[in-house]
Design a protein around this motif. Sequence first.
Motif, mmCIF file in Angstrom:
data_model
loop_
_atom_site.group_PDB
_atom_site.id
_atom_site.type_symbol
_atom_site.label_atom_id
_atom_site.label_comp_id
_atom_site.label_asym_id
_atom_site.label_seq_id
_atom_site.Cartn_x
_atom_site.Cartn_y
_atom_site.Cartn_z
ATOM 1 N N ASP A 243 0.855 -1.176 0.000
ATOM 2 C CA ASP A 243 0.000 0.000 0.000
ATOM 3 C C ASP A 243 0.893 1.229 0.000
ATOM 4 N N SER A 244 0.573 2.209 -0.835
ATOM 5 C CA SER A 244 1.491 3.343 -0.997
ATOM 6 C C SER A 244 1.608 4.181 0.276
ATOM 7 N N ILE A 245 0.507 4.303 1.051
ATOM 8 C CA ILE A 245 0.573 5.125 2.273
ATOM 9 C C ILE A 245 1.518 4.457 3.280
ATOM 10 N N ARG A 273 2.121 0.623 -9.283
ATOM 11 C CA ARG A 273 0.851 0.097 -9.796
ATOM 12 C C ARG A 273 0.929 -1.419 -9.909
ATOM 13 N N VAL A 276 0.686 -3.007 -6.342
ATOM 14 C CA VAL A 276 -0.579 -2.801 -5.642
ATOM 15 C C VAL A 276 -1.705 -3.536 -6.340
ATOM 16 N N THR A 277 -1.724 -3.483 -7.664
ATOM 17 C CA THR A 277 -2.803 -4.144 -8.408
ATOM 18 C C THR A 277 -2.728 -5.654 -8.213
ATOM 19 N N ASP A 280 -4.183 -6.513 -4.874
ATOM 20 C CA ASP A 280 -5.625 -6.258 -4.779
ATOM 21 C C ASP A 280 -6.453 -7.371 -5.360
ATOM 22 N N CYS A 281 -5.963 -7.927 -6.504
ATOM 23 C CA CYS A 281 -6.786 -8.895 -7.226
ATOM 24 C C CYS A 281 -6.907 -10.211 -6.487
ATOM 25 N N SER A 283 -7.625 -11.136 -3.382
ATOM 26 C CA SER A 283 -8.588 -11.494 -2.341
ATOM 27 C C SER A 283 -9.924 -10.821 -2.559
ATOM 28 N N ILE A 287 -13.526 -5.381 0.646
ATOM 29 C CA ILE A 287 -13.869 -4.532 -0.493
ATOM 30 C C ILE A 287 -13.615 -3.086 -0.100
ATOM 31 N N SER B 16 -9.658 -3.527 -7.708
ATOM 32 C CA SER B 16 -9.118 -4.236 -8.877
ATOM 33 C C SER B 16 -9.662 -5.650 -8.865
ATOM 34 N N GLN B 167 -4.473 5.081 -6.548
ATOM 35 C CA GLN B 167 -3.141 4.812 -7.046
ATOM 36 C C GLN B 167 -3.056 4.723 -8.550
#
Lengths: 287, 213
Positions: A243-245, A273, A276-277, A280-281, A283, A287, B16, B167
């Motif tokens: 996570d960027s933060i 990107r 992070v992407t 994200d995908c 799980s 949400i 995503s 992001q």
Amino acid sequence: MATFFGEVVSVYSRAVEEDDEEELEEPEEDEEIRRELEERREVRLQWSADVGEMLSSGAARLPCSHLILAVGSNAARFLSVFVLHSANWDSVGHAAFWNEMTQTASGQAGPEAGCVFYRNKDSPSVLICQMTSYIAEDQLFQWTEKVFGCLQQRALNVTVLCDSPVAEYKSPDYVSSSSVPFLRSLQTSACSGTGPRSGTAPCPPLEQPNIVTGLPAAVLSYCQVHHIPAIAYQCYSDVISPDSITMETYKPVLTRLGKVIQLEPLPNADVLRKFVTAADCRSNLYI
Amino acid sequence: MPICKDIVVLGVEKKSVAKLQEERTVRKICALDEHVCMAFAGLTADARIVINRARVECQSHRLTVEDPVTVEYITRYIATLKQRYTQSNGRRPFGISALIVGFDYDGTPRLYQTDPSGTYHAWKANAIGRSAKTVREFLEKNYTDEAIAGDNEAIKLAIKALLEVVQSGGKNIELAVIRRNQPLKSKEIETLVAEIEKEKEEEAEKKKQKKST
């Protein structure tokens, strides 16, 4: 000994016989299995050709003034996004090991490997190690001893960046969601004037009863025993994926090493990107 | 997300999804009734249960009282449900925070936030989920009467707030707008994002010119 009914019963002696030799002999099969398991769980360091040559010449150790170790997905991705994407860093080796949690077979090199070492081209004594795989308890000290055995320890400074879930942070005060993520530090006694007790520390020291566990703890223990200045920065975050933060929370740590490591002011968007992407995908639970 | 006089804007960062997954089944905004909708952050399965219970309660209220629910009523119902689960044995709290928005029958726009403890509060603008602190700080600085003077301005404020933390830029933002006496509508934001980026560039250029003179 006489019992209640008057008959005499012989009593077995409860004295311990120190006959250790018999007990130590385990069956051959068990010994073989234990040996195989040990071999399988061995941590193997594989260096690039030039580094391997230097180390195999016997007395030589890799010159190292700064070792930055990143343990955990956010710490490792922070280095990838803010430091390593520039052309100044060469991959000089990786550590291969197997345990029940590793998904790939041991010995896989390249960007997907769980533990990779990088060296700065401009200052070859600065090393970065990214550890994204899980390393088991029995392998922790093995890894530490093998890695530090390859490094020159005089004038060595070690910085460890590690992630931790905020749910494991114990504090008498209420930890509001607005303060997360935050950093805490723990250092060896060889650190002086640079740690949390000095005015220039990027974060407060880790309060009791919180502890550092895993590889950062093994590295700190080794450094404490060998009087190597080492500081571990633990980032408590409420996010389990990159996570960027959370990554930006580590920035003040490396800003202090500005002479040694060039930190990009802004994260590399493409690299960020990608990480992070991908996370994200995986799980659908959240949400 | 901000309230203007005539609209309430809900903006979310789209999750995503995997390549083979249907994107439209992964939604963070849902309608509870024609005039009330909810955005949530947290455990998807818990959100589904809360939404179903809230929707049934909205219709039950219409049937018994012959009036649509007020936003405060349904928020209180959801908050009470959540609180009950914090005080029962063998149950765990619902792992979601929710923003409930809508218009009451007197035309007043409302925005409420609930959290797993079962507390609820009214807000003029708020954010929940990952990086909520950053978005909330942005809204605190930029939520002015000018910024919410019109519908477009309120929508732009919501997009700008999200662009601080999203992001991958504007293509991962989903926006929903609820207007007085109109059902929830999703909003195309590509043109607005382009306008905002153009404004940012113009501001940056003005600053450069000021520095050089």
